[in-house]
Structures are given as C-alpha cells and as structure tokens.
Design a protein around this motif. Sequence first.
Motif, PDB file in Angstrom:
ATOM      1  N   CYS A 130       0.691  -0.786  -0.210  1.00  0.00           N
ATOM      2  CA  CYS A 130      -0.287   0.002  -0.113  1.00  0.00           C
ATOM      3  C   CYS A 130       0.636   1.388   0.335  1.00  0.00           C
ATOM      4  CB  CYS A 130      -1.278   0.241   1.279  1.00  0.00           C
ATOM      5  SG  CYS A 130      -2.256  -0.965   1.404  1.00  0.00           S
ATOM      6  N   SER A 131       2.097   0.914   0.092  1.00  0.00           N
ATOM      7  CA  SER A 131       2.829   2.401   0.758  1.00  0.00           C
ATOM      8  C   SER A 131       3.677   2.968  -0.419  1.00  0.00           C
ATOM      9  CB  SER A 131       3.532   2.474   2.080  1.00  0.00           C
ATOM     10  OG  SER A 131       5.010   1.172   1.772  1.00  0.00           O
ATOM     11  N   ALA A 132       3.764   1.864  -1.953  1.00  0.00           N
ATOM     12  CA  ALA A 132       4.895   1.765  -2.728  1.00  0.00           C
ATOM     13  C   ALA A 132       3.881   2.345  -3.578  1.00  0.00           C
ATOM     14  CB  ALA A 132       5.177   0.144  -2.840  1.00  0.00           C
ATOM     15  N   PHE A 133       5.144   2.449  -5.434  1.00  0.00           N
ATOM     16  CA  PHE A 133       4.408   2.846  -6.215  1.00  0.00           C
ATOM     17  C   PHE A 133       5.533   3.009  -7.108  1.00  0.00           C
ATOM     18  CE2 PHE A 133       4.581   6.791  -3.688  1.00  0.00           C
ATOM     19  CZ  PHE A 133       5.099   7.711  -4.750  1.00  0.00           C
ATOM     20  N   TYR A 134       4.765   3.631  -8.265  1.00  0.00           N
ATOM     21  CA  TYR A 134       5.248   3.426  -9.850  1.00  0.00           C
ATOM     22  C   TYR A 134       5.429   4.718  -9.895  1.00  0.00           C
ATOM     23  CZ  TYR A 134       5.342  -2.088 -10.244  1.00  0.00           C
ATOM     24  OH  TYR A 134       5.360  -2.787  -9.864  1.00  0.00           O
ATOM     25  N   SER A 135       6.302   5.365  -9.990  1.00  0.00           N
ATOM     26  CA  SER A 135       6.537   6.804 -11.280  1.00  0.00           C
ATOM     27  C   SER A 135       7.010   6.845 -12.373  1.00  0.00           C
ATOM     28  CB  SER A 135       7.422   7.369 -10.162  1.00  0.00           C
ATOM     29  OG  SER A 135       7.165   8.704 -10.364  1.00  0.00           O
ATOM     30  N   ALA A 151      -0.264   5.848   2.768  1.00  0.00           N
ATOM     31  CA  ALA A 151      -0.613   4.898   1.803  1.00  0.00           C
ATOM     32  C   ALA A 151      -0.936   5.652   0.346  1.00  0.00           C
ATOM     33  CB  ALA A 151      -1.705   4.026   1.999  1.00  0.00           C
ATOM     34  N   PHE A 152      -0.638   5.163  -0.614  1.00  0.00           N
ATOM     35  CA  PHE A 152      -0.900   5.822  -2.514  1.00  0.00           C
ATOM     36  C   PHE A 152      -2.448   5.331  -2.580  1.00  0.00           C
ATOM     37  CE2 PHE A 152      -0.630   4.722  -7.045  1.00  0.00           C
ATOM     38  CZ  PHE A 152      -0.245   5.925  -7.089  1.00  0.00           C
ATOM     39  N   ASN A 153      -2.903   6.393  -3.138  1.00  0.00           N
ATOM     40  CA  ASN A 153      -4.206   5.732  -3.449  1.00  0.00           C
ATOM     41  C   ASN A 153      -4.055   5.729  -5.021  1.00  0.00           C
ATOM     42  OD1 ASN A 153      -6.764   6.227  -3.948  1.00  0.00           O
ATOM     43  ND2 ASN A 153      -7.278   8.103  -1.843  1.00  0.00           N
ATOM     44  N   VAL A 165      -7.719   5.723   2.603  1.00  0.00           N
ATOM     45  CA  VAL A 165      -6.916   5.084   1.492  1.00  0.00           C
ATOM     46  C   VAL A 165      -7.169   3.029   1.804  1.00  0.00           C
ATOM     47  CG1 VAL A 165      -5.406   4.134  -0.033  1.00  0.00           C
ATOM     48  CG2 VAL A 165      -5.248   6.748   1.150  1.00  0.00           C
ATOM     49  N   HIS A 166      -7.952   3.366   1.100  1.00  0.00           N
ATOM     50  CA  HIS A 166      -8.899   1.235   1.635  1.00  0.00           C
ATOM     51  C   HIS A 166      -7.246   1.109   0.928  1.00  0.00           C
ATOM     52  CE1 HIS A 166     -11.011  -2.175   0.482  1.00  0.00           C
ATOM     53  NE2 HIS A 166     -10.865  -2.307  -0.399  1.00  0.00           N
ATOM     54  N   CYS A 167      -7.040  -0.567   0.944  1.00  0.00           N
ATOM     55  CA  CYS A 167      -6.070  -0.489   1.236  1.00  0.00           C
ATOM     56  C   CYS A 167      -5.928  -2.785   0.726  1.00  0.00           C
ATOM     57  CB  CYS A 167      -4.802  -0.457   1.373  1.00  0.00           C
ATOM     58  SG  CYS A 167      -3.386  -1.570   0.704  1.00  0.00           S
ATOM     59  N   GLU A 168      -5.944  -3.539  -0.211  1.00  0.00           N
ATOM     60  CA  GLU A 168      -6.095  -4.681   0.006  1.00  0.00           C
ATOM     61  C   GLU A 168      -5.084  -5.606   0.393  1.00  0.00           C
ATOM     62  OE1 GLU A 168      -8.760  -6.501  -2.675  1.00  0.00           O
ATOM     63  OE2 GLU A 168      -9.857  -4.915  -3.049  1.00  0.00           O
ATOM     64  N   ALA A 169      -4.052  -5.036   0.366  1.00  0.00           N
ATOM     65  CA  ALA A 169      -2.272  -5.839   0.307  1.00  0.00           C
ATOM     66  C   ALA A 169      -2.815  -5.807   1.867  1.00  0.00           C
ATOM     67  CB  ALA A 169      -0.950  -5.368   0.303  1.00  0.00           C
ATOM     68  N   LYS A 170      -2.327  -7.302   2.580  1.00  0.00           N
ATOM     69  CA  LYS A 170      -2.035  -7.864   3.910  1.00  0.00           C
ATOM     70  C   LYS A 170      -1.082  -7.991   4.606  1.00  0.00           C
ATOM     71  CE  LYS A 170      -6.515  -8.802   3.712  1.00  0.00           C
ATOM     72  NZ  LYS A 170      -7.296  -7.977   3.760  1.00  0.00           N
ATOM     73  N   SER A 171       0.196  -7.762   3.547  1.00  0.00           N
ATOM     74  CA  SER A 171       1.766  -7.746   4.226  1.00  0.00           C
ATOM     75  C   SER A 171       2.471  -6.526   3.159  1.00  0.00           C
ATOM     76  CB  SER A 171       2.745  -9.199   4.364  1.00  0.00           C
ATOM     77  OG  SER A 171       2.350  -9.311   2.993  1.00  0.00           O
ATOM     78  N   ILE A 172       3.538  -6.284   3.670  1.00  0.00           N
ATOM     79  CA  ILE A 172       4.325  -5.717   2.470  1.00  0.00           C
ATOM     80  C   ILE A 172       4.848  -7.036   1.583  1.00  0.00           C
ATOM     81  CG2 ILE A 172       6.508  -4.369   2.452  1.00  0.00           C
ATOM     82  CD1 ILE A 172       5.881  -2.936   5.078  1.00  0.00           C
ATOM     83  N   ALA A 173       5.486  -6.194   0.702  1.00  0.00           N
ATOM     84  CA  ALA A 173       5.620  -7.125  -0.094  1.00  0.00           C
ATOM     85  C   ALA A 173       7.300  -6.716  -1.250  1.00  0.00           C
ATOM     86  CB  ALA A 173       5.048  -6.733  -1.681  1.00  0.00           C
ATOM     87  N   LYS A 174       7.638  -7.158  -1.699  1.00  0.00           N
ATOM     88  CA  LYS A 174       9.236  -7.247  -1.908  1.00  0.00           C
ATOM     89  C   LYS A 174       9.481  -6.639  -3.237  1.00  0.00           C
ATOM     90  CE  LYS A 174      13.798  -8.767  -2.761  1.00  0.00           C
ATOM     91  NZ  LYS A 174      14.752 -10.446  -3.622  1.00  0.00           N
ATOM     92  N   TYR A 175       9.268  -5.211  -3.319  1.00  0.00           N
ATOM     93  CA  TYR A 175       9.855  -4.314  -4.924  1.00  0.00           C
ATOM     94  C   TYR A 175      10.319  -5.309  -5.594  1.00  0.00           C
ATOM     95  CZ  TYR A 175       8.646  -1.166  -0.939  1.00  0.00           C
ATOM     96  OH  TYR A 175       7.799  -0.490   0.165  1.00  0.00           O
ATOM     97  N   TYR A 176      10.619  -5.897  -5.924  1.00  0.00           N
ATOM     98  CA  TYR A 176      11.214  -6.132  -7.161  1.00  0.00           C
ATOM     99  C   TYR A 176      11.644  -8.127  -6.673  1.00  0.00           C
ATOM    100  CZ  TYR A 176      15.941  -5.249  -4.476  1.00  0.00           C
ATOM    101  OH  TYR A 176      16.683  -5.171  -3.607  1.00  0.00           O
TER     102      TYR A 176
END
Length: 176
Positions: A130-135, A151-153, A165-176
């Motif tokens: 929820c906190s990461a995004f592509y720019s 969090a990224f909306n 911000v509604h976010c469905e992610a349950k855990s922080i993912a590895k970015y790559y």
Amino acid sequence: MLCPDGLHFNPNARWPEYACGYPQDVPCVGRGITQPANPTAGCAHQYGYFPSPVADPNDCGHYRICNAGRAIEMFCPAGLAFNPVTAQCDWPELVPTCNVETYIRYQCPPAAIGRNGNPVVTNHKYEGDCSAFYSCMNGHARILSCDTGLAFNPVTSRCEDALHVHCEAKSIAKYY
C-alpha cells in the motif's frame, strides 16, 4: 608505501583521514599504473564494489563488496540498480546493463507531454504494498514509497493518510 589492492592513494587526504580510497572516490588519472591485482576466489581485487557473479541476470540490484579479499553479497535499496561504472546504486534506466522492465516488472504507459512541452510524471499502483507506487518519468518506471503513515491512493495517484486509503494488501511485498 602502497594502498591495499583495489584502493587508490588520495593525495588530498589530510590527517586523520585515511590516505587510500575507492576508485570511484579517488580517480587515479595521470598518475601512472595501478599496482597489480591480488585476487582471491571471490574477488578480482582485495577491495572494491563489483557486479555479483552469482546474481540472477534479471536482478540488477545485486552486487558484491570485496573487503580484504572476502566477498560480501549486497543488494541495492528497492527499485535501484547497481551501476558498475560508478560502483553505486542508481536509477535502473541509468545502468546500461540493466533491463529495466524485467527488473522493475513494470512498463510505463507512453509519456504524455504537458502544455508546457515537458513530459508529465504519472504515478501508478504497485500491487501488494500500500505504501509503494510506480512513478513514470520520461517513460521510465521508478519504484517509490510513501512516508510513514501514508498510503498510495490509486484514485488520486498520491500518497494520503493511510486511514483514508482503501488497501487490500495484507503484507509488505518485496519491491522486485
């Protein structure tokens, strides 16, 4: 005296600064030849930053530090790639050996041009965090993250108070 293998003498060093430094910090231009390498099984030089020979070919962020001939596997922060030219972590599009779309796992939409003639920066949802995004800047994807508590909306394409911000992610993912 000689600097350890892989380091260069810094004529500008002043006490108590160490007189030897990494080549990216102390260029040895016009000062003759460097000393011969003293390689070990895992390192071409006793000291230095190098591409990792054990890295997955699509993992541009994996590199190796050699310290006294001992190899230490390292990883750049999320979304950055190791640049062997500068021996630093850098934006992936600035690393010629990095296939950015494969590494980042995202391809930006074609860059739009604003009324002022400059490319428009767009932000896009990163799945699984929820906190990461592509720019997307000039067609290049960069992984960025929101500050703590935000969090990224994807509706507004901005970082906002995480409570709103509604976010469905349950855990922080590895970015790559």
